[in-house]
Write a protein that holds these residues in place. Structure first.
Motif, mmCIF file in Angstrom:
data_model
loop_
_atom_site.group_PDB
_atom_site.id
_atom_site.type_symbol
_atom_site.label_atom_id
_atom_site.label_comp_id
_atom_site.label_asym_id
_atom_site.label_seq_id
_atom_site.Cartn_x
_atom_site.Cartn_y
_atom_site.Cartn_z
ATOM 1 N N VAL A 1 0.829 -1.203 0.000
ATOM 2 C CA VAL A 1 0.000 0.000 0.000
ATOM 3 C C VAL A 1 0.864 1.253 0.000
ATOM 4 C CG1 VAL A 1 -1.753 1.272 1.277
ATOM 5 C CG2 VAL A 1 -1.889 -1.209 1.134
ATOM 6 N N GLU A 2 1.870 1.262 0.833
ATOM 7 C CA GLU A 2 2.772 2.412 0.887
ATOM 8 C C GLU A 2 3.508 2.581 -0.442
ATOM 9 O OE1 GLU A 2 6.735 3.019 3.334
ATOM 10 O OE2 GLU A 2 4.984 3.296 4.636
ATOM 11 N N TYR A 3 3.909 1.479 -1.017
ATOM 12 C CA TYR A 3 4.595 1.504 -2.306
ATOM 13 C C TYR A 3 3.685 2.062 -3.400
ATOM 14 C CZ TYR A 3 7.198 -0.347 -6.333
ATOM 15 O OH TYR A 3 7.876 -0.484 -7.511
ATOM 16 N N MET A 4 2.413 1.642 -3.387
ATOM 17 C CA MET A 4 1.447 2.139 -4.364
ATOM 18 C C MET A 4 1.234 3.640 -4.209
ATOM 19 S SD MET A 4 -2.621 1.374 -4.317
ATOM 20 C CE MET A 4 -2.656 2.224 -2.744
ATOM 21 N N LEU A 5 1.079 4.099 -2.968
ATOM 22 C CA LEU A 5 0.855 5.520 -2.710
ATOM 23 C C LEU A 5 2.054 6.353 -3.122
ATOM 24 C CD1 LEU A 5 -0.955 7.685 -1.509
ATOM 25 C CD2 LEU A 5 -0.039 7.138 0.743
ATOM 26 N N ASN A 6 3.226 5.853 -2.827
ATOM 27 C CA ASN A 6 4.452 6.550 -3.219
ATOM 28 C C ASN A 6 4.552 6.671 -4.736
ATOM 29 O OD1 ASN A 6 7.608 5.757 -4.053
ATOM 30 N ND2 ASN A 6 7.406 7.484 -2.644
ATOM 31 N N ASN A 7 4.238 5.590 -5.454
ATOM 32 C CA ASN A 7 4.287 5.629 -6.920
ATOM 33 C C ASN A 7 3.291 6.634 -7.478
ATOM 34 O OD1 ASN A 7 6.273 3.662 -7.098
ATOM 35 N ND2 ASN A 7 4.802 1.977 -7.253
ATOM 36 N N GLY A 8 2.068 6.645 -6.915
ATOM 37 C CA GLY A 8 1.061 7.589 -7.397
ATOM 38 C C GLY A 8 1.484 9.024 -7.212
ATOM 39 N N CYS A 9 2.070 9.333 -6.076
ATOM 40 C CA CYS A 9 2.515 10.709 -5.831
ATOM 41 C C CYS A 9 3.694 11.086 -6.716
ATOM 42 C CB CYS A 9 2.879 10.877 -4.358
ATOM 43 S SG CYS A 9 1.455 10.828 -3.256
ATOM 44 N N ARG A 10 4.576 10.138 -6.987
ATOM 45 C CA ARG A 10 5.700 10.413 -7.894
ATOM 46 C C ARG A 10 5.194 10.751 -9.293
ATOM 47 N NH1 ARG A 10 9.576 5.435 -7.830
ATOM 48 N NH2 ARG A 10 10.630 6.717 -9.429
ATOM 49 N N VAL A 11 4.201 9.993 -9.773
ATOM 50 C CA VAL A 11 3.621 10.287 -11.089
ATOM 51 C C VAL A 11 2.953 11.656 -11.077
ATOM 52 C CG1 VAL A 11 1.904 9.573 -12.798
ATOM 53 C CG2 VAL A 11 3.295 7.854 -11.647
ATOM 54 N N ALA A 12 2.216 11.961 -9.982
ATOM 55 C CA ALA A 12 1.526 13.252 -9.894
ATOM 56 C C ALA A 12 2.513 14.411 -9.923
ATOM 57 C CB ALA A 12 0.680 13.296 -8.627
ATOM 58 N N VAL A 13 3.647 14.274 -9.227
ATOM 59 C CA VAL A 13 4.653 15.338 -9.215
ATOM 60 C C VAL A 13 5.191 15.580 -10.614
ATOM 61 C CG1 VAL A 13 6.976 15.918 -8.417
ATOM 62 C CG2 VAL A 13 5.291 15.027 -6.800
ATOM 63 N N GLU A 14 5.473 14.511 -11.351
ATOM 64 C CA GLU A 14 5.974 14.674 -12.723
ATOM 65 C C GLU A 14 4.918 15.309 -13.623
ATOM 66 O OE1 GLU A 14 8.925 14.297 -13.826
ATOM 67 O OE2 GLU A 14 9.800 13.402 -12.023
ATOM 68 N N LEU A 15 3.665 14.920 -13.462
ATOM 69 C CA LEU A 15 2.603 15.477 -14.303
ATOM 70 C C LEU A 15 2.348 16.946 -13.991
ATOM 71 C CD1 LEU A 15 0.025 12.533 -14.313
ATOM 72 C CD2 LEU A 15 1.468 13.285 -16.211
ATOM 73 N N GLU A 16 2.578 17.342 -12.748
ATOM 74 C CA GLU A 16 2.378 18.749 -12.387
ATOM 75 C C GLU A 16 3.391 19.660 -13.071
ATOM 76 O OE1 GLU A 16 0.125 20.685 -10.141
ATOM 77 O OE2 GLU A 16 -0.896 19.026 -11.119
ATOM 78 N N ARG A 17 4.486 19.088 -13.529
ATOM 79 C CA ARG A 17 5.508 19.876 -14.237
ATOM 80 C C ARG A 17 5.188 20.044 -15.712
ATOM 81 N NH1 ARG A 17 10.421 16.383 -11.515
ATOM 82 N NH2 ARG A 17 10.266 17.269 -9.397
ATOM 83 N N VAL A 18 4.214 19.282 -16.191
ATOM 84 C CA VAL A 18 3.827 19.370 -17.604
ATOM 85 C C VAL A 18 3.008 20.641 -17.811
ATOM 86 C CG1 VAL A 18 2.531 18.236 -19.453
ATOM 87 C CG2 VAL A 18 3.819 16.871 -17.806
ATOM 88 N N PRO A 19 3.217 21.361 -18.904
ATOM 89 C CA PRO A 19 2.409 22.557 -19.169
ATOM 90 C C PRO A 19 0.918 22.255 -19.118
ATOM 91 C CG PRO A 19 4.227 22.433 -20.705
ATOM 92 C CD PRO A 19 4.254 21.162 -19.908
ATOM 93 N N ARG A 20 0.150 23.220 -18.617
ATOM 94 C CA ARG A 20 -1.276 23.020 -18.369
ATOM 95 C C ARG A 20 -2.020 22.520 -19.597
ATOM 96 N NH1 ARG A 20 -4.426 27.905 -15.635
ATOM 97 N NH2 ARG A 20 -3.196 27.138 -13.886
ATOM 98 N N GLY A 21 -1.695 23.002 -20.779
ATOM 99 C CA GLY A 21 -2.418 22.617 -21.982
ATOM 100 C C GLY A 21 -2.174 21.177 -22.413
ATOM 101 N N TRP A 22 -1.078 20.582 -21.937
ATOM 102 C CA TRP A 22 -0.733 19.222 -22.358
ATOM 103 C C TRP A 22 -1.088 18.160 -21.321
ATOM 104 C CZ3 TRP A 22 4.967 19.767 -24.539
ATOM 105 C CH2 TRP A 22 4.919 20.594 -25.661
ATOM 106 N N LYS A 23 -1.138 18.563 -20.062
ATOM 107 C CA LYS A 23 -1.216 17.584 -18.973
ATOM 108 C C LYS A 23 -2.357 16.588 -19.158
ATOM 109 C CE LYS A 23 -1.099 19.239 -14.847
ATOM 110 N NZ LYS A 23 -1.570 19.901 -13.603
ATOM 111 N N TRP A 24 -3.574 17.076 -19.373
ATOM 112 C CA TRP A 24 -4.715 16.168 -19.440
ATOM 113 C C TRP A 24 -4.793 15.424 -20.758
ATOM 114 C CZ3 TRP A 24 -6.969 14.347 -15.412
ATOM 115 C CH2 TRP A 24 -6.883 15.063 -14.217
#
Length: 693
Positions: A603-626
């Motif tokens: 569970v901790e591993y899954m949560l950590n992976n999800g947050c890592r992906v979210a951090v990388e996606l937050e760096r993507v320009p707003r128009g491309w992210k979704w």
């Protein structure tokens, strides 16, 4: 004295119970038939839990109740035979024997549902034995009770109808069983014909004024598709009731879609028998399927899957034939004759409850047959699936959900209860269909030089296109279930971190709904995914202390979505400190992403992976992210559809088709499944499909 009086009262109550027990059993059997015929086909397009539950209970109970009631009538006759002359049967017994063939009719079941689950088709031999036993028992009852010539004659009419209906049910179950379904298609071959003959027919059609082309199918779009033998004269005689300016165009669109689906379904059903196809067949199918609008492609798929559903779960294979239609009319006529003749019979000796139940059985039997005929005549215009996809949101589950449920915990069904409580549905929008179809066409274009089928992506292509493969490649190389969980958490977090701009929120819904649909498949329909929950269990995720991500209050305490409620982001526009709340969430996500989570703590591993992906996606320009998020989810959906076996798709159709099945079927039409492994032949000529001038 008191004991004798009590004994007499108990004996009287026992007699009353026996009399009303039979009436209740017969009435209950009839009620189950009404429920089945009304709900049997609605489960295809109404994703409501109560319909599934009621249909399941009715299907399981119907045969048992009918057999029980028939056994009661038989026991009644045996008791009379053992105790006194059959010529002295009371009026109640006379009418009770008349109910026996109706129970055989009930065992035949309605046309709308022959099997609840695909495994029920394998039980056709058991139903054959039941047919022999119960038909023999019914004949025994009628022979032993042959004291009223009129009732006995009418009972024979109903008996023959019931025997036919139950025999028909056994036949369709056998035809849909795995062994015989494959055998029925084993000798079927593509309907290619000699090229010289095709050329001759083309010349004849050209002389008649048609535009006919050999070797290929005329480009048929889904708005004006017309197949062979549908002439302009037929259009004028088969107008649908639309506006004057649109009726021709609308009829051509509807007729073209139906005819294209009927042309494809003959070979499409072979997918469920795991047959191999040639690339010639793929090209022919594509020439029929290709259209101007993606909704047309999905509409053809919807009709095809509706027809295939009928093959597996209803009596369609027996009903939608000339012989089946004639037999329906004969059965209806027989029941109507029985009703009319019984109306002229002396009813004085019979009790009102018995007469009421008898005429109710006849009227209901007529209603069921009329309903079945209407179902045949208007089958082209009925709903075929719900056009919705299940939704499951991991973030909506409250931490202590298990602890406050006592009864489910005692019964050890708390996990099932939580799944039911938090399951929702969302519409499959045209935007989602557009995205799926464009991705499939893109895969076909990439694979055109590499037959027989492509290497399925799980997000690689979408990440490569947006130059994110180096940063996020690890997330799509995880076990498939862990990859789904990581991207689901990241998608939810990115959605909550959206600040302003309604256009961005609207664009994000497509990726959000696809994310929740993939989680729904993972937890509710795991058999349809290549991962069978091997690395992490649902219970481990949601049972404390497993799921301990401390979301802000606006995220944790949002309204839980019920079974039929649409998932939505809570309205937080009135919150006084939105910026602070989002900053808190970002800080927490960044903090969790910095963990060195061990794989041992799933569970901790899954949560950590999800947050890592979210951090990388937050760096993507707003128009491309979704756009990135949506395309990754579509590639995951296509990958899952490709890996899912045909049998699993067929099993899931019992609750209506899933979006993943429609995607798989569309991929098969584009030759992107493993069924297309036979290379192009030197000569391949498709059947003529002509377009009137």
């Amino acid at each position: 004295m008191r004991a004798r009086k009590l004994s007499e009262e108990l004996s009287s109550l026992s007699d009353v119970w026996k009399e009303w027990e039979l009436r209740g059993a017969v009435f209950f059997s009839l009620a189950l038939q009404i429920a089945l015929i009304c709900l049997g086909h609605r489960r295809k397009y109404l994703p409501h839990a109560w319909i599934t539950v009621v249909t399941w209970l009715a299907y399981l109970s119907a045969d048992s109740v009918a057999i029980y009631a028939l056994g009661m009538i038989s026991s009644m006759i045996r008791e009379i035979k053992a105790g006194e002359s059959l010529s002295k049967m009371d009026p109640h017994t006379e009418l009770s024997t008349f109910w026996a063939p109706f129970l055989l009719l009930h065992l035949g079941g309605p046309d709308t549902i022959s099997a609840y689950a695909i495994e029920d088709n394998e039980l056709w031999l058991r139903h054959l034995l039941t047919l022999v036993n119960q038909a023999g028992l019914t004949v025994y009852v009628l022979v032993m009770a042959w004291t009223h010539p009129t009732l006995s004659f009418l009972a024979i009419l109903i008996l023959l109808s019931g025997f036919y209906k139950y025999g028909e049910r056994v036949w369709v179950l056998r035809a849909a069983s795995r062994k015989y379904f494959k055998e029925s298609l084993a000798e079927s071959k593509p309907r290619w014909r000699d090229s010289d003959k095709i050329e001759e027919e083309c010349e004849v059609k050209r002389a008649e004024g048609y535009n006919a082309v050999p070797h290929q199918v005329i480009d048929i779009n889904n708005e004006d598709a017309i197949m062979i033998d549908v002439t302009t004269a037929e259009f004028s005689s088969k107008k649908l009731s639309f506006g004057k300016d649109l009726e021709d165009q609308e009829y051509k669109r509807v007729a073209g879609t139906l005819l294209s689906a009927s042309r494809l379904v003959d070979t499409s059903q072979r997918l469920f028998a795991d047959h191999l196809f040639s690339m010639d067949e793929r090209n022919s199918r594509l020439s029929i399927l290709r259209g101007k609008h993606c909704a047309g492609d999905f509409k053809v798929i919807e009709i095809e899957l509706g027809l295939i559903y009928d093959m597996f779960y209803s009596k369609a294979k027996a009903v939608y034939t000339r012989w089946g239609f004639i037999c329906r009319l004969v059965v209806l006529f027989s029941i109507c004759v029985a009703l009319v003749l019984l109306s002229f019979t002396d009813k004085q000796p019979y009790s009102k409850p018995d007469l009421f139940l008898t005429f109710l059985l006849l009227a209901a039997a007529i209603f069921i047959e009329l309903y079945a005929l209407a179902h045949i005549l208007f089958s082209d215009q009925r709903h075929r699936w719900s056009n919705s996809m299940g939704q499951y949101n991991l973030m909506s589950i409250k931490e202590n959900e298990f602890s406050r449920w006592k009864l489910p915990k005692i019964l050890q069904i708390e996990e099932m209860a939580v799944k039911f409580l938090y399951q929702g549905h969302a519409d499959v929008t045209d935007d989602i269909k557009n995205l799926v179809l464009s991705k499939i066409k893109e895969m076909e274009a990439r694979d055109v030089q590499k037959p027989p089928f492509p290497m399925m992506d799980r997000g690689n292509h979408a990440l490569s296109r947006h130059k994110l493969l180096d940063q996020l490649k690890w997330s799509i190389e995880l076990d498939f279930d862990m990859s789904i969980l990581a991207w689901h958490i990241a998608t939810e977090l990115c959605y909550y971190l959206i600040d302003g701009l309604d256009s961005i929120k609207e664009k994000s819904l497509m990726g959000l709904h696809l994310s929740r649909y993939m989680l729904y498949l993972l937890f509710v329909c795991p058999s349809m995914l290549p991962a069978r929950m091997g690395s992490i269990r649902f219970r481990d995720i949601i049972k404390p202390p497993g799921w301990h991500f401390d979301l802000p209050k606006f995220a944790r305490d949002r309204p839980a979505s019920g079974h039929n409620r649409r998932w939505r982001k809570p309205d937080i526009s009135e919150e006084p400190h939105i910026a602070e709340i989002r900053d808190m969430l970002r800080n927490e996500v960044n903090h969790i992403a910095a963990w060195s989570a061990s794989k041992e703590d799933q569970v901790e591993y899954m949560l950590n992976n999800g947050c890592r992906v979210a951090v990388e996606l937050e760096r993507v320009p707003r128009g491309w992210k979704w756009s990135v998020i949506s395309q990754v989810w579509v590639e995951m959906l296509i990958y899952a559809a490709h890996k899912c076996k045909a049998r699993d798709h067929a099993q899931q159709m019992q609750r209506g088709s899933e979006l993943i099945t429609h995607v798989w079927f569309l991929m098969a039409h584009y030759g992107l499944t493993e069924h297309f492994q036979i290379p192009l032949g030197p000569v391949a000529t498709a059947e003529i499909i002509v377009n009137p001038w």
